[in-house]
Design a protein around this motif. Structure first.
Motif, mmCIF file in Angstrom:
data_model
loop_
_atom_site.group_PDB
_atom_site.id
_atom_site.type_symbol
_atom_site.label_atom_id
_atom_site.label_comp_id
_atom_site.label_asym_id
_atom_site.label_seq_id
_atom_site.Cartn_x
_atom_site.Cartn_y
_atom_site.Cartn_z
ATOM 1 N N THR A 180 65.282 9.457 4.064
ATOM 2 C CA THR A 180 65.042 8.788 5.341
ATOM 3 C C THR A 180 66.276 8.981 6.204
ATOM 4 N N LYS A 181 66.159 8.641 7.474
ATOM 5 C CA LYS A 181 67.313 8.761 8.359
ATOM 6 C C LYS A 181 67.944 7.386 8.528
ATOM 7 N N VAL A 290 59.359 9.717 9.675
ATOM 8 C CA VAL A 290 58.676 11.000 9.470
ATOM 9 C C VAL A 290 59.704 12.124 9.365
ATOM 10 N N GLY A 291 60.694 12.103 10.264
ATOM 11 C CA GLY A 291 61.721 13.147 10.274
ATOM 12 C C GLY A 291 62.549 13.140 9.012
ATOM 13 N N GLY A 292 62.840 11.944 8.488
ATOM 14 C CA GLY A 292 63.627 11.842 7.257
ATOM 15 C C GLY A 292 62.846 12.343 6.053
ATOM 16 N N MET A 293 61.534 12.083 6.051
ATOM 17 C CA MET A 293 60.705 12.463 4.899
ATOM 18 C C MET A 293 60.431 13.963 4.869
ATOM 19 N N LEU A 294 60.167 14.544 6.059
ATOM 20 C CA LEU A 294 59.711 15.939 6.087
ATOM 21 C C LEU A 294 60.687 16.904 6.764
ATOM 22 N N ASP A 295 61.866 16.434 7.194
ATOM 23 C CA ASP A 295 62.875 17.300 7.804
ATOM 24 C C ASP A 295 62.282 18.098 8.983
ATOM 25 N N LEU A 296 61.541 17.379 9.847
ATOM 26 C CA LEU A 296 60.871 18.017 10.992
ATOM 27 C C LEU A 296 61.716 17.868 12.253
ATOM 28 N N PRO A 297 61.463 18.705 13.293
ATOM 29 C CA PRO A 297 62.187 18.521 14.564
ATOM 30 C C PRO A 297 61.879 17.146 15.163
ATOM 31 N N HIS A 298 62.946 16.399 15.434
ATOM 32 C CA HIS A 298 62.834 15.013 15.914
ATOM 33 C C HIS A 298 61.981 14.909 17.179
ATOM 34 N N GLY A 299 62.201 15.804 18.131
ATOM 35 C CA GLY A 299 61.488 15.709 19.405
ATOM 36 C C GLY A 299 59.991 15.988 19.267
ATOM 37 N N VAL A 300 59.627 16.846 18.334
ATOM 38 C CA VAL A 300 58.207 17.140 18.112
ATOM 39 C C VAL A 300 57.499 15.888 17.594
ATOM 40 N N VAL A 301 58.116 15.229 16.633
ATOM 41 C CA VAL A 301 57.513 14.008 16.075
ATOM 42 C C VAL A 301 57.415 12.936 17.167
ATOM 43 N N ASN A 302 58.447 12.817 17.982
ATOM 44 C CA ASN A 302 58.415 11.848 19.089
ATOM 45 C C ASN A 302 57.262 12.144 20.046
ATOM 46 N N GLY A 303 57.097 13.421 20.382
ATOM 47 C CA GLY A 303 56.052 13.798 21.334
ATOM 48 C C GLY A 303 54.669 13.437 20.819
ATOM 49 N N VAL A 304 54.463 13.597 19.511
ATOM 50 C CA VAL A 304 53.167 13.254 18.908
ATOM 51 C C VAL A 304 52.962 11.730 18.933
ATOM 52 N N LEU A 305 54.014 10.990 18.631
ATOM 53 C CA LEU A 305 53.881 9.527 18.506
ATOM 54 C C LEU A 305 53.850 8.802 19.852
ATOM 55 N N LEU A 306 54.579 9.319 20.835
ATOM 56 C CA LEU A 306 54.819 8.560 22.070
ATOM 57 C C LEU A 306 53.546 8.083 22.785
ATOM 58 N N PRO A 307 52.516 8.919 22.983
ATOM 59 C CA PRO A 307 51.332 8.417 23.709
ATOM 60 C C PRO A 307 50.678 7.227 23.002
ATOM 61 N N HIS A 308 50.694 7.233 21.686
ATOM 62 C CA HIS A 308 50.100 6.135 20.920
ATOM 63 C C HIS A 308 50.930 4.856 21.076
ATOM 64 N N VAL A 309 52.245 5.016 21.083
ATOM 65 C CA VAL A 309 53.119 3.852 21.252
ATOM 66 C C VAL A 309 52.987 3.299 22.679
ATOM 67 N N VAL A 310 52.847 4.186 23.658
ATOM 68 C CA VAL A 310 52.638 3.723 25.044
ATOM 69 C C VAL A 310 51.378 2.864 25.126
ATOM 70 N N ARG A 311 50.283 3.339 24.530
ATOM 71 C CA ARG A 311 49.023 2.556 24.579
ATOM 72 C C ARG A 311 49.195 1.211 23.869
ATOM 73 N N LEU A 364 51.563 18.279 10.991
ATOM 74 C CA LEU A 364 52.989 18.400 10.650
ATOM 75 C C LEU A 364 53.224 18.181 9.159
ATOM 76 N N GLY A 365 52.158 17.845 8.435
ATOM 77 C CA GLY A 365 52.299 17.679 6.984
ATOM 78 C C GLY A 365 52.300 16.241 6.499
ATOM 79 N N VAL A 366 52.046 15.282 7.390
ATOM 80 C CA VAL A 366 52.004 13.872 6.973
ATOM 81 C C VAL A 366 50.640 13.598 6.324
ATOM 82 N N LEU A 367 50.654 12.901 5.184
ATOM 83 C CA LEU A 367 49.422 12.560 4.465
ATOM 84 C C LEU A 367 49.102 11.083 4.674
#
Ligand SMILES: [Fe+2]
Length: 404
Positions: A180-181, A290-311, A364-367
């Motif tokens: 994790t981070k 997510v980034g800590g678990m899968l070593d993914l680009p931080h901004g990509v994960v943010n972009g996927v999550l952000l619209p859901h968090v906005v709603r 992105l590989g999240v189960l």
């Protein structure tokens, strides 16, 4: 929440607050900022002025293949300084890499840190600085103001337009044992000087430009709606949202355009100043897991999550998203606040699609089986405390599943 202190919204997307909130004591941390094309040499002047003789120049393998490391080392040598170049880190810097960088700092008798790179490089340099002054293991310093002793001078040159690490009091390191981070926060982690030379952005790979630009957008929006926002952070947050919305796609269509790169450099800088002082929210709390678990680009994960968090956040505080809709130049800015907030979420999704990032976490590989653990971690993350809507484990799990 913005409506709580009777903020008055103006048609331009700026606000004035009532006299009660004007009486609050506000603090704003920021480094000395040097900004502009060919400003790189100012980093060498700064190091000399800060009393450094032997800089550890922290960078990474990607930057070594650009002209920037040699150019900066030349500037340092021209000022009578003897830099030692260290590049032993990977994206999402790991605890053991920070320890290795600290060994290089000590073994070479260094007395100042220079970071040339993206958020990972700058965070690694901050971690090395903490260890140089305080010793121990970098994971010992998770949380707020845990490192007591003053760190060596830190001069940074960001090579991406997004992380905000060059202005922030944050340092994010991967705990490799727990996958994790961890977030280290402290006023002393604000660099002494940030030198923003937009030329450095022209050598970014396209995917990195997309990811870091979406990170800047997430910083701007989360900082604006954060419970920790104030009058000194709001305009930086909104300005960054406007600049990313107008310029990110253009930098990818015209990679050599210094005009759009300069706009993105300013976007990242202003987003960084906003979030370092206003803190962030649920998108970052969830993304760190997510980034800590899968070593993914931080901004990509943010972009996927952000619209859901906005709603999710707009359910309790839709008014805060009206100025965001204005900054994004959306026609729904004059509609009811709930519609403006929904339009903001849709605009983020469109931008993500335009710059080519996946539309869901599953890609992105999240189960699904990962969701309970990710949600539990997000609730413990420091960024969760300033999210405008409180959430329990079931709600965060539902958010993760919505983003799959
Ligand atoms: Fe971020």
């Amino acid at each position: 929440m913005h409506t709580d202190h009777a903020a008055v919204m103006l048609g331009t997307g700026t606000r004035v607050s009532d006299p009660a909130s004007r009486r609050r004591v506000l603090k704003f941390q920021a480094p000395e900022i040097v900004f502009g094309e060919h400003s790189m040499i100012e980093a060498a002047y700064s190091v000399g002025r800060l009393g450094g003789r032997r800089p550890l120049l922290v960078t990474d393998a990607g930057l070594l293949s650009t002209p920037w490391v040699d150019e900066l080392a030349g500037h340092l040598r021209s000022q009578g300084l003897a830099p030692h170049i260290w590049s032993g880190l990977t994206p999402n810097p790991k605890d053991h890499e920070v320890a290795a960088g600290h060994r290089a700092y000590r073994e070479n008798g260094c007395d100042v840190l220079i970071a040339l790179g993206g958020g990972s490089v700058i965070d690694a340099a901050k971690g090395i600085a903490i260890l140089a002054a305080n010793g121990g293991d970098i994971l010992d310093y998770e949380g707020i103001d845990r490192a007591d002793l003053p760190i060596p001078p830190l001069v940074v040159l960001p090579s991406t337009a997004g992380s905000g690490a060059d202005v922030s009091q944050f340092c994010v390191v991967t705990d490799t044992a727990r996958r994790t981070k961890i977030t280290i926060i402290g006023r002393s982690l604000v660099p002494d000087v940030t030198v923003v030379d937009p030329r450095l952005l022209t050598t970014m790979p396209t995917e990195l430009a997309a990811a870091t630009g979406l990170d800047a957008l997430t910083h701007g929006i989360e900082a604006f709606v954060s419970l920790g926002h104030n009058e000194l952070t709001d305009h930086h947050a909104l300005r960054s949202v406007a600049l990313v919305t107008r310029n990110l796609l253009r930098t990818m269509e015209e990679p050599a355009s210094i005009l759009h790169r300069t706009a993105m450099a300013q976007a990242a800088l202003e987003a960084g100043m906003a979030f370092s002082n206003a803190i962030l929210g649920a998108a970052h709390a969830m993304s760190h897991q997510v980034g800590g678990m899968l070593d993914l680009p931080h901004g990509v994960v943010n972009g996927v999550l952000l619209p859901h968090v906005v709603r999710f956040n707009a359910v309790v505080d839709p008014e805060s998203f009206v100025p965001v809709a204005v900054a994004m130049d959306l026609p729904e800015q004059t509609a009811a606040p709930v519609e403006a907030a929904a339009a903001v979420a849709r605009r983020i999704e469109r931008l993500c699609a335009d710059v080519g990032i996946p539309s869901g976490l599953a890609a992105l590989g999240v189960l699904d089986a990962d969701v309970p653990r990710l949600a539990a971690g997000a609730l413990q993350d420091a960024c969760m405390s300033t999210n405008p809507r409180a959430a329990d484990a079931a709600e965060i799990e539902a958010l993760f599943r919505a983003a799959m």
